[in-house]
Scaffold this motif. Structure first.
Motif, short mmCIF file in Angstrom:
data_model
loop_
_atom_site.label_atom_id
_atom_site.label_comp_id
_atom_site.label_asym_id
_atom_site.label_seq_id
_atom_site.Cartn_x
_atom_site.Cartn_y
_atom_site.Cartn_z
N SER A 56 0.96 -1.35 0.11
CA SER A 56 -0.04 0.01 -0.12
C SER A 56 0.80 1.31 0.01
O SER A 56 2.17 1.25 0.25
CB SER A 56 -0.81 -0.09 1.22
N ALA A 57 0.29 2.53 -0.22
CA ALA A 57 0.82 3.63 -0.33
C ALA A 57 0.40 4.77 0.45
O ALA A 57 -0.68 4.54 0.75
CB ALA A 57 1.17 4.14 -1.91
N ASP A 58 1.01 5.70 1.19
CA ASP A 58 0.61 6.76 1.93
C ASP A 58 -0.15 7.63 1.32
O ASP A 58 -0.73 8.49 1.75
CB ASP A 58 1.59 7.13 2.92
N VAL A 59 0.17 7.62 -0.10
CA VAL A 59 -0.39 8.72 -1.21
C VAL A 59 -1.27 8.00 -2.07
O VAL A 59 -0.37 7.03 -2.75
CB VAL A 59 0.74 9.78 -1.72
N THR A 60 -2.12 8.46 -2.32
CA THR A 60 -3.04 7.71 -3.68
C THR A 60 -3.32 8.75 -4.69
O THR A 60 -3.79 8.39 -5.58
CB THR A 60 -4.40 7.04 -3.07
N ASP A 61 -3.01 9.91 -4.61
CA ASP A 61 -3.36 11.03 -5.49
C ASP A 61 -1.90 11.36 -6.25
O ASP A 61 -0.88 11.05 -5.85
CB ASP A 61 -3.78 12.35 -4.96
N TRP A 62 -2.10 12.27 -7.35
CA TRP A 62 -0.82 12.78 -7.89
C TRP A 62 -0.06 13.66 -6.79
O TRP A 62 -0.37 14.12 -5.92
CB TRP A 62 -1.21 13.65 -8.94
N GLY A 88 6.36 14.56 -4.64
CA GLY A 88 6.97 14.32 -3.52
C GLY A 88 7.40 12.88 -3.49
O GLY A 88 6.97 12.06 -4.48
N SER A 89 8.12 12.66 -2.29
CA SER A 89 8.07 11.08 -2.06
C SER A 89 6.93 10.42 -1.72
O SER A 89 5.92 11.01 -1.21
CB SER A 89 9.19 10.97 -1.04
N VAL A 90 6.77 8.90 -1.91
CA VAL A 90 5.59 8.23 -1.50
C VAL A 90 6.41 7.09 -0.55
O VAL A 90 7.36 6.41 -1.07
CB VAL A 90 4.86 7.57 -2.73
N THR A 91 5.73 6.71 0.74
CA THR A 91 6.13 5.80 1.39
C THR A 91 5.21 4.55 1.01
O THR A 91 4.01 4.59 1.02
CB THR A 91 5.54 6.16 2.83
N LEU A 92 6.10 3.33 0.73
CA LEU A 92 5.22 2.29 0.27
C LEU A 92 5.43 1.33 1.55
O LEU A 92 6.53 1.21 2.04
CB LEU A 92 5.85 1.66 -0.89
#
Length: 105
Positions: A27-33, A36-40
């Motif tokens: 899963s990801a902490d960001v689901t929109d455009w 920045g960085s994304v935590t997986l």
């Protein structure tokens, strides 16, 4: 009954144990455009043999996967690993259990 020609009448039975391999849910902490960085987060379950290793590889550099360490137990048999994706790419998490079975996501 087995005849001289190899014909068989009757029944045969055998017992097999089907072992459950590891699994991984990402899963990801960001689901929109985002720019920045994304935590997986990879939730890894390896009930039978324990997780031998967890790696993440980028599609742009698949021959150099990074081994993840220091996961946190989130429930019985499940450990969560985090990875910060700093660039746009496709990331593949691979878990290998202690018996050598693998799962990818």
């Amino acid at each position: 009954t087995l005849t001289g020609k190899g014909n068989y009448s009757g029944s045969l039975s055998a017992k097999y144990t089907i072992e459950k391999g590891p699994s991984v849910v990402v899963s990801a902490d960001v689901t929109d455009w985002t720019t920045g960085s994304v935590t997986l987060k990879a939730d890894v379950t390896a009930d039978n043999y324990g997780a031998g290793s967890v790696t993440v590889a980028k599609a742009s550099d698949p021959t150099h996967p990074q081994t993840l360490t220091g996961g946190s137990t989130i429930s019985s048999g499940t450990v969560e690993y985090s990875y910060t994706a700093a660039q746009n790419d496709t990331y593949t998490f691979t878990v290998t259990d202690g018996a050598g079975y693998t799962a990818n996501k």
